[in-house]
Design an enzyme around this catalytic site. Structure first.
Site, PDB file in Angstrom:
ATOM      1  N   LYS A 197       0.758  -1.205  -0.047  1.00  9.79           N
ATOM      2  CA  LYS A 197       0.023  -0.006  -0.061  1.00  9.79           C
ATOM      3  C   LYS A 197       0.751   1.427  -0.020  1.00  9.79           C
ATOM      4  O   LYS A 197       1.942   1.128   0.212  1.00  9.79           O
ATOM      5  CB  LYS A 197      -0.851   0.122   1.269  1.00  9.79           C
ATOM      6  CG  LYS A 197      -0.204   0.015   2.561  1.00  9.79           C
ATOM      7  CD  LYS A 197      -1.341  -0.270   3.987  1.00  9.79           C
ATOM      8  CE  LYS A 197      -0.408  -0.233   5.065  1.00  9.79           C
ATOM      9  NZ  LYS A 197      -1.403  -0.549   6.151  1.00  9.79           N
ATOM     10  N   TYR A 225      16.580  30.010   9.283  1.00  8.97           N
ATOM     11  CA  TYR A 225      15.223  30.948   9.873  1.00  8.97           C
ATOM     12  C   TYR A 225      15.294  30.824  11.399  1.00  8.97           C
ATOM     13  O   TYR A 225      15.589  29.952  12.203  1.00  8.97           O
ATOM     14  CB  TYR A 225      13.876  30.371   9.465  1.00  8.97           C
ATOM     15  CG  TYR A 225      13.606  30.564   7.847  1.00  8.97           C
ATOM     16  CD1 TYR A 225      13.595  31.826   7.543  1.00  8.97           C
ATOM     17  CD2 TYR A 225      13.455  29.325   7.163  1.00  8.97           C
ATOM     18  CE1 TYR A 225      13.387  31.965   6.169  1.00  8.97           C
ATOM     19  CE2 TYR A 225      13.314  29.540   5.657  1.00  8.97           C
ATOM     20  CZ  TYR A 225      13.007  30.652   5.254  1.00  8.97           C
ATOM     21  OH  TYR A 225      12.679  30.904   4.014  1.00  8.97           O
ATOM     22  N   MET A 241      12.129  24.782   3.629  1.00 13.32           N
ATOM     23  CA  MET A 241      11.483  23.826   2.521  1.00 13.32           C
ATOM     24  C   MET A 241      12.200  23.135   1.731  1.00 13.32           C
ATOM     25  O   MET A 241      11.881  22.054   1.397  1.00 13.32           O
ATOM     26  CB  MET A 241      10.313  24.913   1.748  1.00 13.32           C
ATOM     27  CG  MET A 241       9.586  24.113   0.905  1.00 13.32           C
ATOM     28  SD  MET A 241       8.560  25.403  -0.136  1.00 13.32           S
ATOM     29  CE  MET A 241       7.575  25.983   1.243  1.00 13.32           C
ATOM     30  N   ARG A 257     -11.211  -0.011  14.268  1.00 14.66           N
ATOM     31  CA  ARG A 257     -10.620   0.490  12.868  1.00 14.66           C
ATOM     32  C   ARG A 257     -11.167   0.245  11.636  1.00 14.66           C
ATOM     33  O   ARG A 257     -12.047   0.973  11.347  1.00 14.66           O
ATOM     34  CB  ARG A 257      -9.076   0.603  12.659  1.00 14.66           C
ATOM     35  CG  ARG A 257      -8.492   1.526  11.753  1.00 14.66           C
ATOM     36  CD  ARG A 257      -6.991   1.414  11.618  1.00 14.66           C
ATOM     37  NE  ARG A 257      -6.569   0.300  11.084  1.00 14.66           N
ATOM     38  CZ  ARG A 257      -5.455  -0.200  10.492  1.00 14.66           C
ATOM     39  NH1 ARG A 257      -4.572   0.922  10.652  1.00 14.66           N
ATOM     40  NH2 ARG A 257      -5.060  -1.112   9.932  1.00 14.66           N
TER      41      ARG A 257
HETATM   42  C1  LIG Z   1      -0.338  -1.552   6.956  1.00  8.87           C
HETATM   43  C2  LIG Z   1      -0.925  -3.216   7.077  1.00  8.87           C
HETATM   44  C3  LIG Z   1      -0.034  -4.090   7.508  1.00  8.87           C
HETATM   45  C4  LIG Z   1       1.174  -4.259   7.310  1.00  8.87           C
HETATM   46  O1  LIG Z   1       1.556  -3.882   8.376  1.00  8.87           O
HETATM   47  P1  LIG Z   1       3.373  -3.410   8.997  1.00  8.87           P
HETATM   48  O2  LIG Z   1       3.292  -2.917  10.223  1.00  8.87           O
HETATM   49  O3  LIG Z   1       3.713  -2.370   7.942  1.00  8.87           O
HETATM   50  O4  LIG Z   1       3.904  -4.795   8.546  1.00  8.87           O
HETATM   51  C5  LIG Z   1      -1.089  -5.481   7.640  1.00  8.87           C
HETATM   52  N1  LIG Z   1      -2.226  -5.314   7.672  1.00  8.87           N
HETATM   53  C6  LIG Z   1      -3.033  -4.343   7.848  1.00  8.87           C
HETATM   54  C7  LIG Z   1      -4.358  -4.580   7.864  1.00  8.87           C
HETATM   55  C8  LIG Z   1      -2.578  -3.148   7.458  1.00  8.87           C
HETATM   56  O5  LIG Z   1      -3.183  -1.828   7.633  1.00  8.87           O
END
Ligand SMILES: *Cc1c(COP(=O)(O)O)cnc(C)c1O
Length: 350
Positions: free
Chosen positions: A35, A244, A292, A130
């Site tokens: 993802k 800055y 930046m 969640r």
């Molecule tokens: C992001 C995620 C993972 C992977 O988690 P890591 O801690 O990056 O290994 C697995 N399952 C779900 C549902 C997630 O949202």
């Protein structure tokens, strides 16, 4: 001009996945979570390398992310979508042959109406609150859902990074109760859960961050190497300040280097006066505020004027940088900027 060069070591990525696959146990299938554009490192290239390493099941957050992964992988591997089946997604889920993880009764009925017979999975909520069906919801639809033959039933641990947290055992117990005897492959563990041991592995694991070189997989090899060009150096006298707000003042005569990247590139402003960059293993402190597009670094103690300074790689992990920025390695990775020149080392065909 590019603000830096980001090199992604696909061989290290593949080794990390293989190590997590071994840690998942002999009869357990390790998937791979890609993802957020493969945790910022490029979902297509990352997925191809992981397929080469042996991964057959990939996970993305939303259907749109599945497109890049499907294009890179071709028709074979399974691509699961954590957010499930959302309104307007049906064509994409069908055309790309994605597997939505259905999170509610509403998603389940929507999926069965829009794409009857199309593969799906189920996500259960075992206490994180969640995403996923609550135990009572699942009790109401389990029979119908199981009759339709889900590909996978999963849940997610809230505290897997803290092995002693009693929440882990609580969620494990609830997951077992909800899925006992279901006859469907089950998945509870991401990177942290894999490291909790055999009880947490079930049939499929879902490592993410550990593949990319992040905690809690402390043995992970670094995957992202980030080097930032030095644009200019200058000598400053005691009492002179930098950046800055003049938040840093030289105590002695110092040599400062200005590098071409800043918070717009994902190098958080919180690293001002806290973080470090490296030259051949020697740490050089960031002085003054992060701008930046620019960061100032004290290189007084180096015997040469470097052309570039490293911020990620063998000397400093994503979690080290995260500590200096007051965040986690995940956020450092997924914030890596678009201005870097990106290149891939190793991987399939190398
Ligand atoms: C992001 C995620 C993972 C992977 O988690 P890591 O801690 O990056 O290994 C697995 N399952 C779900 C549902 C997630 O949202």
């Amino acid at each position: 001009m590019a603000t830096g060069s980001l090199t992604i070591d696909l061989d290290a990525l593949m080794r990390n996945w293989q190590a997590l696959n071994r840690a998942s146990g002999p009869n357990v299938e390790s998937g791979a979570v890609v993802k957020a554009d493969g945790y910022g490192l490029g979902a297509g290239r990352v997925a191809q390398a992981l397929a080469q390493a042996g991964a057959r099941r990939f996970f993305v957050a939303v259907a749109e992310e599945g497109a890049a992964v499907r294009q890179a992988l071709g028709p074979g591997p399974e691509i699961c979508v954590f957010s499930g089946h959302m309104p307007g997604d049906a064509d994409m889920i069908r055309d790309l042959n994605l597997v939505p993880m259905l999170n509610s009764v509403e998603q389940l009925t929507g999926h069965m109406e829009a794409l009857p017979g199309h593969p799906f999975g189920i996500q259960l909520d075992t206490g994180m609150n969640r995403l996923g069906m609550e135990p009572a919801e699942w009790a109401a639809v389990a029979e119908i859902a199981l009759a339709a033959g889900p590909e996978l039933i999963m849940s997610h641990l809230a505290c897997a990074d803290t092995p002693d947290d009693p929440m882990n055992a609580r969620q494990l117990k609830v997951f077992r109760e909800l899925t006992e005897g279901c006859g469907v492959p089950r998945s509870l563990s991401a990177t942290g859960g894999i490291l909790l041991g055999r009880n947490y592995h079930f049939e499929v694991t879902r490592p993410g961050v550990g593949i990319y070189g992040g905690d809690p997989f402390v043995e992970a090899a670094p995957v992202a190497y980030l080097s930032l060009p030095v644009i200019q150096t200058r000598e400053v006298e005691p009492g002179e300040s930098a950046g800055y707000g003049c938040t840093w003042t030289a105590g002695d005569t110092c040599r400062l280097a200005t590098v071409a990247a800043g918070y717009a590139d994902g190098l958080f402003r919180a690293m001002g006066n806290r973080g470090h960059m490296f030259h051949e293993g020697v740490p050089c402190p960031i002085v003054g505020r992060v701008s930046m597009d620019l960061i100032t670094v004290d290189i007084s103690h180096l015997s040469v004027i470097p052309e570039a300074l490293e911020i990620l790689g063998a000397d400093q992990t994503v979690d080290d940088v995260a500590d200096a920025a007051g965040t986690i390695g995940y956020e450092i990775l997924t914030s890596l900027g678009q201005r870097y020149t990106r290149s891939y080392a190793g991987g399939p065909g190398a």
